[in-house]
Write an enzyme that holds these catalytic residues in place. Structure first.
Site, PDB file in Angstrom:
ATOM      1  N   HIS A 147      41.194  44.426  42.385  1.00 13.93           N
ATOM      2  CA  HIS A 147      42.477  45.177  42.727  1.00 13.93           C
ATOM      3  C   HIS A 147      42.241  46.741  42.196  1.00 13.93           C
ATOM      4  O   HIS A 147      42.739  46.801  40.863  1.00 13.93           O
ATOM      5  CB  HIS A 147      43.816  44.453  42.150  1.00 13.93           C
ATOM      6  CG  HIS A 147      45.136  45.249  42.744  1.00 13.93           C
ATOM      7  ND1 HIS A 147      46.153  44.615  43.114  1.00 13.93           N
ATOM      8  CD2 HIS A 147      45.253  46.604  43.086  1.00 13.93           C
ATOM      9  CE1 HIS A 147      47.167  45.479  43.389  1.00 13.93           C
ATOM     10  NE2 HIS A 147      46.444  46.444  43.548  1.00 13.93           N
TER      11      HIS A 147
ATOM     12  N   HIS B 268      42.370  50.743  43.045  1.00 10.62           N
ATOM     13  CA  HIS B 268      42.405  51.978  44.062  1.00 10.62           C
ATOM     14  C   HIS B 268      41.563  53.197  43.442  1.00 10.62           C
ATOM     15  O   HIS B 268      41.835  53.599  42.464  1.00 10.62           O
ATOM     16  CB  HIS B 268      43.821  52.524  44.164  1.00 10.62           C
ATOM     17  CG  HIS B 268      44.761  51.199  44.581  1.00 10.62           C
ATOM     18  ND1 HIS B 268      45.213  51.107  45.991  1.00 10.62           N
ATOM     19  CD2 HIS B 268      45.493  50.530  43.913  1.00 10.62           C
ATOM     20  CE1 HIS B 268      46.037  50.155  45.934  1.00 10.62           C
ATOM     21  NE2 HIS B 268      45.965  49.593  44.831  1.00 10.62           N
TER      22      HIS B 268
ATOM     23  N   HIS C  91      49.101  44.245  49.685  1.00 11.22           N
ATOM     24  CA  HIS C  91      50.161  44.082  48.445  1.00 11.22           C
ATOM     25  C   HIS C  91      51.201  43.651  48.861  1.00 11.22           C
ATOM     26  O   HIS C  91      51.763  43.741  50.125  1.00 11.22           O
ATOM     27  CB  HIS C  91      50.325  45.492  48.141  1.00 11.22           C
ATOM     28  CG  HIS C  91      49.406  46.441  47.434  1.00 11.22           C
ATOM     29  ND1 HIS C  91      47.920  46.334  47.873  1.00 11.22           N
ATOM     30  CD2 HIS C  91      49.368  47.036  46.232  1.00 11.22           C
ATOM     31  CE1 HIS C  91      47.199  47.423  46.812  1.00 11.22           C
ATOM     32  NE2 HIS C  91      48.116  47.530  45.823  1.00 11.22           N
TER      33      HIS C  91
ATOM     34  N   GLU D 178      55.255  43.330  44.654  1.00  7.54           N
ATOM     35  CA  GLU D 178      55.244  43.983  43.683  1.00  7.54           C
ATOM     36  C   GLU D 178      56.698  44.565  43.507  1.00  7.54           C
ATOM     37  O   GLU D 178      57.113  44.113  42.395  1.00  7.54           O
ATOM     38  CB  GLU D 178      54.248  45.246  43.884  1.00  7.54           C
ATOM     39  CG  GLU D 178      54.069  46.090  42.985  1.00  7.54           C
ATOM     40  CD  GLU D 178      53.137  47.469  43.163  1.00  7.54           C
ATOM     41  OE1 GLU D 178      53.148  47.763  44.249  1.00  7.54           O
ATOM     42  OE2 GLU D 178      52.935  48.132  41.928  1.00  7.54           O
TER      43      GLU D 178
ATOM     44  N   ASP E  92      44.356  48.307  38.812  1.00  6.45           N
ATOM     45  CA  ASP E  92      45.109  49.094  39.914  1.00  6.45           C
ATOM     46  C   ASP E  92      44.646  50.497  40.136  1.00  6.45           C
ATOM     47  O   ASP E  92      44.013  50.726  40.714  1.00  6.45           O
ATOM     48  CB  ASP E  92      46.758  48.816  39.673  1.00  6.45           C
ATOM     49  CG  ASP E  92      47.519  48.701  40.849  1.00  6.45           C
ATOM     50  OD1 ASP E  92      46.910  48.892  42.055  1.00  6.45           O
ATOM     51  OD2 ASP E  92      48.691  48.769  40.703  1.00  6.45           O
ATOM     52  N   ASP E  93      45.745  51.240  39.128  1.00  4.94           N
ATOM     53  CA  ASP E  93      45.281  52.743  39.029  1.00  4.94           C
ATOM     54  C   ASP E  93      45.083  52.946  37.613  1.00  4.94           C
ATOM     55  O   ASP E  93      45.845  53.596  36.764  1.00  4.94           O
ATOM     56  CB  ASP E  93      46.508  53.229  39.492  1.00  4.94           C
ATOM     57  CG  ASP E  93      46.727  52.992  41.069  1.00  4.94           C
ATOM     58  OD1 ASP E  93      45.902  53.345  41.974  1.00  4.94           O
ATOM     59  OD2 ASP E  93      47.624  52.123  41.367  1.00  4.94           O
TER      60      ASP E  93
HETATM   61  N1  HPA Z   1      51.069  49.629  44.655  1.00  3.53           N
HETATM   62  C1  HPA Z   1      51.169  50.129  45.941  1.00  3.53           C
HETATM   63  N2  HPA Z   1      50.502  50.991  46.572  1.00  3.53           N
HETATM   64  C2  HPA Z   1      49.521  51.700  45.765  1.00  3.53           C
HETATM   65  C3  HPA Z   1      49.502  51.255  44.574  1.00  3.53           C
HETATM   66  C4  HPA Z   1      50.399  50.094  43.904  1.00  3.53           C
HETATM   67  O1  HPA Z   1      50.249  49.677  42.836  1.00  3.53           O
HETATM   68  N3  HPA Z   1      48.512  52.155  43.846  1.00  3.53           N
HETATM   69  C5  HPA Z   1      47.949  52.874  44.841  1.00  3.53           C
HETATM   70  N4  HPA Z   1      48.860  52.694  46.021  1.00  3.53           N
HETATM   71 ZN    ZN Z   2      47.489  48.282  43.924  1.00  4.60          ZN
END
Ligand code: HPA
Ligand code: ZN
Length: 334
Positions: free
Chosen positions: A14, A16, A194, A197, A275-276
């Protein structure tokens, strides 16, 4: 524990790629493309990384990716991530990209794809780090936009392994994308989404029932629904959990309150991911370590997380076994 986690073989599922854009590289690429940034320095940009919620983060995420215009920009971004992941002993990575974030700005789909792909192949050759590419639809855009994006992707099926769903979750349930995901599945793409969240447990159920996903990205809110948890355990649906993301986006109030250990104890197939990482303050090992420290995870639990990461990957049984054998050798020295 720090060195045990550092040397642990693992997969990242996971991630991006646009979320790995470190401020230093962002300034360098902005300069070479003659694009201004609304911050005078790396420090000023970093100071803006204090997010109230997912949307607050997404605003900066989409702003940051605007400086990516040419193929080498995407290649440099991806290569920087791969080197960093390699340093964390990531053996296999499945990365998301957001083509609509680029095509909307007039950057061709192929510019992003070719640049990312070139770096991924170099990563396999030079770092021994294998990878898959997953194209995400932006769920806050209409399904018709996703349909057009899928049309474009069909010509590149050899390089795109899967389809995902990301961006602003609440108000954009999986059901909105039922038709385009059906078409993607018919074309042979593996699917993830996703869900849970910021959105409710029902979105996780919809992702399973309507999109027929192989994994749930995040999935935290599934814990609100006991029957759903039982189903995820029974069907061994992996959850790609992102601890530091959850803290930075205030999905979870503090590290000690993170549900990762609860998820493990319930028998969910959970994995740890970044994630990021450029925005959330850490790469994958930082995520493992933050959870180990906050939740007092044992070495056995850490190994389970790594084992799950390979089991949940889009790899063949033989490829998984080869990765797991290496993990077992490492864990055997416990
Ligand atoms: N959630 C949803 N969209 C996203 C995320 C995330 O954590 N990171 C990049 N796009
Ligand atoms: Zn994500």
């Amino acid at each position: 524990m720090r060195s045990f986690i550092a040397c642990l073989p693992k997969a990242e599922l996971h991630l991006h790629i646009e979320g790995t854009f470190e401020p230093e590289l962002m300034f360098a690429i902005a300069k070479r493309n003659n694009i201004g940034l609304p911050y005078d320095s790396v420090e000023a940009l970093k100071a803006a990384y204090d997010f109230a919620d997912l949307q607050d983060f997404l605003n900066l995420y989409y702003q940051g990716m605007k400086v990516l215009r040419e193929e080498p920009d995407f290649a440099d971004l991806t290569w920087a991530y791969l080197k960093r992941a390699h340093a964390d002993n990531v053996r296999h990575t499945e990365i998301f990209f957001d083509p609509q974030g680029h095509t909307q700005r007039g950057v061709p789909f192929e510019t992003a794809l070719n640049g990312i792909w070139r770096a991924l192949k170099k990563g396999e050759r030079e770092l021994g780090l294998t990878s898959k590419l997953i194209m995400c639809f932006l769920r806050d855009l209409p399904e018709a936009d996703a349909e057009r994006t899928l049309d474009t992707a069909l010509a590149h099926k050899d390089r795109i392994a899967g389809i995902g769903l990301d961006s602003a979750e609440v108000g954009h349930p999986p059901s909105k994308f039922e038709r385009v995901f059906a078409r993607a599945r018919d074309a042979g793409f593996l699917c993830v989404a996703h869900a849970g969240e910021e959105g409710p447990a029902d979105y996780v159920r919809e992702a399973l029932d309507l999109l027929h996903v192989a994994r749930i990205d995040h999935g935290n809110r599934a814990l609100d629904d006991e029957d759903l948890v039982a189903r995820l355990v029974r069907e061994r649906v992996p959850l790609t959990v992102c601890p530091l993301s959850n803290l930075r986006l205030r999905v979870v109030a503090e590290a000690k309150a993170h549900p990762l250990k609860t998820m493990l104890d319930k028998g969910l197939v959970v994995t740890v991911n970044s994630d990021d990482p450029a925005y959330f303050g850490g790469y994958v090992n930082d995520n493992y370590l933050a959870m180990q420290e906050a939740l007092s995870l044992t070495k056995e639990e850490i190994v389970t997380l790594a084992r799950n990461s390979f089991e949940a990957a889009f790899l063949s049984r033989e490829e998984k076994n080869a990765q797991l054998a290496r993990l077992d050798t490492y864990a055997g020295a416990l």
